[in-house]
Motif scaffolding. Structure first.
Motif, mmCIF file in Angstrom:
data_model
loop_
_atom_site.group_PDB
_atom_site.id
_atom_site.type_symbol
_atom_site.label_atom_id
_atom_site.label_comp_id
_atom_site.label_asym_id
_atom_site.label_seq_id
_atom_site.Cartn_x
_atom_site.Cartn_y
_atom_site.Cartn_z
ATOM 1 N N SER B 107 13.627 -79.998 32.954
ATOM 2 C CA SER B 107 14.189 -79.079 33.937
ATOM 3 C C SER B 107 15.210 -78.186 33.234
ATOM 4 N N ALA B 108 15.607 -77.102 33.917
ATOM 5 C CA ALA B 108 16.594 -76.191 33.344
ATOM 6 C C ALA B 108 17.841 -76.967 32.906
ATOM 7 N N ARG B 109 18.317 -77.855 33.778
ATOM 8 C CA ARG B 109 19.532 -78.608 33.453
ATOM 9 C C ARG B 109 19.325 -79.469 32.213
ATOM 10 N N ARG B 110 18.198 -80.158 32.148
ATOM 11 C CA ARG B 110 17.978 -81.035 30.997
ATOM 12 C C ARG B 110 17.673 -80.234 29.734
ATOM 13 N N ASN B 111 17.190 -78.997 29.885
ATOM 14 C CA ASN B 111 17.051 -78.133 28.716
ATOM 15 C C ASN B 111 18.415 -77.785 28.139
ATOM 16 N N VAL B 112 19.394 -77.593 29.010
ATOM 17 C CA VAL B 112 20.746 -77.298 28.532
ATOM 18 C C VAL B 112 21.370 -78.567 27.947
ATOM 19 N N GLU B 113 21.115 -79.690 28.631
ATOM 20 C CA GLU B 113 21.705 -80.959 28.193
ATOM 21 C C GLU B 113 21.267 -81.373 26.793
ATOM 22 N N ILE B 114 20.067 -80.973 26.399
ATOM 23 C CA ILE B 114 19.518 -81.504 25.151
ATOM 24 C C ILE B 114 20.409 -81.147 23.960
ATOM 25 N N ALA B 115 21.063 -79.966 24.052
ATOM 26 C CA ALA B 115 21.970 -79.569 22.968
ATOM 27 C C ALA B 115 23.100 -80.586 22.846
ATOM 28 N N LEU B 116 23.596 -81.058 23.991
ATOM 29 C CA LEU B 116 24.703 -82.021 23.982
ATOM 30 C C LEU B 116 24.214 -83.412 23.601
ATOM 31 N N GLN B 117 22.972 -83.710 24.011
ATOM 32 C CA GLN B 117 22.385 -85.008 23.663
ATOM 33 C C GLN B 117 22.335 -85.175 22.146
ATOM 34 N N PHE B 118 21.873 -84.124 21.450
ATOM 35 C CA PHE B 118 21.791 -84.202 19.993
ATOM 36 C C PHE B 118 23.182 -84.245 19.373
ATOM 37 N N ALA B 119 24.180 -83.744 20.107
ATOM 38 C CA ALA B 119 25.547 -83.770 19.581
ATOM 39 C C ALA B 119 26.237 -85.089 19.909
ATOM 40 N N GLY B 120 25.521 -85.987 20.606
ATOM 41 C CA GLY B 120 26.069 -87.308 20.875
ATOM 42 C C GLY B 120 27.021 -87.384 22.061
ATOM 43 N N VAL B 121 26.951 -86.400 22.974
ATOM 44 C CA VAL B 121 27.819 -86.412 24.161
ATOM 45 C C VAL B 121 27.256 -87.395 25.193
ATOM 46 N N SER B 122 28.147 -88.105 25.895
ATOM 47 C CA SER B 122 27.708 -89.110 26.868
ATOM 48 C C SER B 122 26.929 -88.448 28.005
ATOM 49 N N SER B 123 26.029 -89.231 28.643
ATOM 50 C CA SER B 123 25.099 -88.619 29.593
ATOM 51 C C SER B 123 25.834 -88.063 30.810
ATOM 52 N N ARG B 124 26.928 -88.704 31.213
ATOM 53 C CA ARG B 124 27.667 -88.200 32.369
ATOM 54 C C ARG B 124 28.295 -86.840 32.060
#
Ligand SMILES: Nc1ncnc2c1ncn2[C@@H]1O[C@H](COP(=O)(O)OP(=O)(O)O)[C@@H](O)[C@H]1O
Ligand SMILES: [Mg+2]
Lengths: 252, 269
Positions: B107-124
């Motif tokens: 989804s659009a939101r999870r497309n944006v989140e992926i950048a943070l996921q790779f940077a190791g940011v917590s899911s919340r």
């Protein structure tokens, strides 16, 4: 919307088969020794059902062998497929090998497997696994090689490690073709294992088919044919439900 | 000291006193045997908005790839934050690709989140930051939609939100508004400027639109084709903050005239 169509189609197909069956036997067109009449098969089925163990045990043997063969081979095939598909070099070297091996009649290996692993479950699992491996490995390698490079580069630019690229980009991108490969493999391993049980063995649905066939007990033979068909249908439905859940879990 | 401090004649002395964040010095780039860019030299200072402009196929994306660490220079040096670029630097540089590279199953939101996921940011934290970034580009209400359910312009804004959400201070944008009509493109560009200032980003922006480059940039690097060379580097005389009325000023018109002249030269060669 579409959900009622599938059960309706199945019901129609089964009904047609039953009608043809009844016509063939009732008119005497086919001898009872070759095709048992529907009532006699029903009697055999109820007799088998009166002792559930007599059905569940062979089913358990066949399902267990198929589960191990299919599960083990698929996991290995996906890992190997991703590795091969992700590298142009490895793909050039190994993809023809996979395709060729897949085209071989692998069943010729069964005597070798039986000699090495015994005529028990192990040789049947090995043969089922051989059949399950190639369709999944080929589908995975092909799909992995077709993953849009730009999506991978974008992940690397965002700091993804190799394993993150595999988990978050490659695997989600290839689910559909891999599931198609898995479906073929599941059917192949189930058929192969039942056939191997039929050829040699002391358990499983295939063995029951062989035993009733050798004792010329046609009604029981057909009862087991019905059970084997039901098993295939149930296995496929479970597979569809599981993979639909997986697809939904990925697309969110 | 960077050798790239020599360029554009008209640079105000104040700017030369600041160390550049990006400096591209005598860079040549090639794809296999094909030379795609020759002797590029320009630099970008902290907080600056620099556009690369030139005819399509001239090598703008190629130059941006070199800054982003996706293409190693054949000769010359690309220095970012004081050290030579040898590969992607996710914590310093974020990228919006010309073809967006959105993940169709996210989804659009999870497309944006992926950048943070790779940077190791917590899911919340990922979730809230992604929603904020989407809201900032005007997509607060479509976070659950998939890229295929969004218009071209909305997809481009999702890609921009994904680049803005990271902590990287350098933003490389490759024709992010290419799919839009001129008016929408300038409107979104104006909004983008505000966001970039809020986040304190330094920007290299690729475009082939003269008015877009003139409206948004501090400086414009004009490139000529095959292999890409720099024809000129122009300092935009318009004051900040920019406003659509900036486009009615005489300076704006003389600037676009000048750019047209430079690019038209190319066409005749
Ligand atoms: N991956 C590639 N492999 C080979 N040639 C390429 C590749 N990408 C771009 N080129 C060539 O390099 C030149 C510049 O391309 P590009 O930087 O994409 O231009 P622009 O972004 O200015 O439109 C073009 O001639 C293009 O054909
Ligand atoms: Mg381009």
């Amino acid at each position: 919307m579409i959900s009622w169509r599938r059960p309706a189609t199945y019901t129609a197909v089964v009904a047609v088969i039953l009608v043809v069956w009844v016509l063939l036997t009732a008119t005497g067109a086919v001898k009872p020794i070759l095709l048992a009449s529907l009532p006699s098969v029903w009697t055999s089925l109820t007799f088998l059902a009166s002792d559930p163990q007599s059905v569940l045990l062979p089913l358990g043997v066949t399902l267990g062998e198929t589960g191990i063969a299919f599960g083990g081979a698929s996991i290995l095939a996906i890992v190997i497929g991703v590795v091969i598909g992700s590298s142009t070099l490895l793909r050039r070297a190994y993809e023809p090998l996979l395709t060729t091996a897949n085209a071989l009649p692998l069943v010729i290996l069964y005597p070798v497997l039986a000699a090495a692993l015994g005529v028990g479950s192990n040789s049947k699992i090995a043969l089922g696994a051989l059949y399950a491996f190639f369709p999944v490995a080929i589908a995975t390698a092909k799909a992995a090689s077709l993953v849009d490079r730009r999506l991978i580069v974008a992940a690397e630019v965002m700091g993804a490690t190799r394993s993150q690229v595999t988990r978050s980009v490659v695997l989600p991108a290839i689910v559909q073709p891999v599931i198609a490969g898995l479906r073929v493999s599941l059917a192949l391993s189930l058929v192969t294992i039942i056939a191997a049980e039929f050829i040699s063995g002391a358990g499983g649905v295939g063995y029951q088919l062989a035993a009733s066939s050798q004792s010329l007990d046609t009604p029981t033979l057909f009862a087991w044919v019905v059970i084997a068909c039901a098993l295939t249908v149930v296995v496929n439905v479970v597979f569809t439900i599981a993979t639909n859940a997986l697809t939904k879990g990925i697309k969110r | 000291m960077s050798a790239a401090a020599a360029p554009a004649a008209g640079s105000p002395p104040l700017r030369d006193a600041v160390e550049p964040v990006i400096s591209v010095t005598d860079v040549s780039l090639s794809y296999g045997p094909v030379l795609a860019a020759h002797d590029l030299t320009f630099d970008v200072r902290p907080g600056e908005f620099v556009s690369l402009i030139g005819p399509s196929g001239c090598g703008k994306s190629t130059a941006l790839r070199a800054i982003g660490g996706l293409l190693a220079p054949q000769s010359g040096a690309v220095i970012v934050n004081g050290s030579p670029v040898t590969g992607p630097r996710p914590s310093e540089i974020s990228f919006v690709f010309q073809d967006l590279a959105l993940y169709p199953w996210r989804s659009a939101r999870r497309n944006v989140e992926i950048a943070l996921q790779f940077a190791g940011v917590s899911s919340r934290e990922r979730r809230t930051r992604a929603m904020d970034a989407l809201a900032a580009v005007g997509l607060g209400d479509v976070g659950d939609r998939f890229p295929s359910q969004l218009s071209g312009g909305m997809q481009q804004r999702v890609a921009i939100a994904r680049a803005l959400v990271s902590d990287a201070k350098i933003l490389l944008l490759d024709e992010p508004f290419a799919a839009l009509d001129e008016q929408t493109r300038l409107k979104l560009g104006g909004q983008l400027l505000t966001l970039l200032e809020e986040h304190g980003k330094t920007v290299v922006f690729v475009t082939h639109s003269l008015s877009e480059a003139a409206y948004l940039s501090d400086r414009i690097v004009v490139m000529g084709p095959r292999p890409a060379t720099i024809k000129d580097t122009i300092t935009v005389p318009l004051a900040r903050p920019r406003h659509p009325s900036s486009m009615r000023e005489a300076e704006f018109h003389s600037l676009t005239d000048q750019l047209t002249g430079l690019l038209y030269d190319d066409a005749n060669e």
